[in-house]
Scaffold this active site. Structure first.
Site, mmCIF file in Angstrom:
data_model
loop_
_atom_site.group_PDB
_atom_site.id
_atom_site.type_symbol
_atom_site.label_atom_id
_atom_site.label_comp_id
_atom_site.label_asym_id
_atom_site.label_seq_id
_atom_site.Cartn_x
_atom_site.Cartn_y
_atom_site.Cartn_z
ATOM 1 N N ALA A 21 0.813 -1.215 0.000
ATOM 2 C CA ALA A 21 0.000 0.000 0.000
ATOM 3 C C ALA A 21 0.848 1.267 0.000
ATOM 4 C CB ALA A 21 -0.948 -0.008 1.203
ATOM 5 N N HIS A 146 16.588 5.202 25.395
ATOM 6 C CA HIS A 146 16.697 3.981 26.216
ATOM 7 C C HIS A 146 15.695 4.039 27.343
ATOM 8 C CE1 HIS A 146 18.436 0.596 28.327
ATOM 9 N NE2 HIS A 146 18.370 1.331 29.438
#
Length: 167
Positions: A21, A146
């Site tokens: 798509a 993180h």
């Protein structure tokens, strides 16, 4: 994307190629820009992310090691497992890895292949790296948040030169 009938354009599944798509949508934009007379660069299908929405997910962009070898390109490769990524451990989804393939001569990233959690989202960073002719070193210098799954890209980039930190 203009057909033999110059007033008719074709995109997506009816032209073959990458039947995704997001590819068809970009081809549509490309066709409209051509109709409007805007200068457009050709679509580089090797720099478009390919995604498989399976469990685990699979995504890739660029070429494989085998394709590089066939083309006479010397490569260096870095691979890093999700089992060494804190966010993957927290989610309980540690299956898979990221592999980065770089041209040994130019150091440019030429392919990235991923299997694991949310890789259909993570592949965008890799696709951008190809569009910008980034090197593994440049990817590794981006400070990845993180804990986050995206840390796997920075670690795989470091692994290309044998410098991975956490595995």
């Amino acid at each position: 994307l203009q057909t033999a009938e110059n007033h008719i354009y074709a995109i997506g599944d009816c032209i073959g190629g990458m039947q995704l798509a997001h590819v068809a949508a970009h081809e549509g934009i490309h066709a409209v820009e051509h109709i409007a007379g805007k200068a457009e660069a050709p679509i580089d299908y090797k720099k478009i992310a390919r995604c498989i929405y399976s469990a685990p997910e699979v995504a890739s962009v660029g070429i494989s090691e085998r394709e590089a070898t066939t083309q006479g390109i010397q490569v260096k490769v870095g691979q890093f497992p999700f089992k060494a990524i804190g966010k993957a451990l927290v989610k309980g989804e540690t299956e898979g890895f990221v592999k980065i393939i770089a041209d040994s001569d130019t150091d440019d990233v030429i392919g990235v292949h991923m299997i694991g959690p949310n890789v259909t989202e993570l592949i965008s960073e890799a696709a951008l790296a190809l569009v910008l002719n980034a090197t593994p070193w440049e990817i590794s210098k981006m400070i990845h948040p993180h804990p986050a799954l995206s840390e796997v890209m920075g670690e795989a980039a470091l692994a290309v030169d044998g410098n991975a930190l956490h595995f």
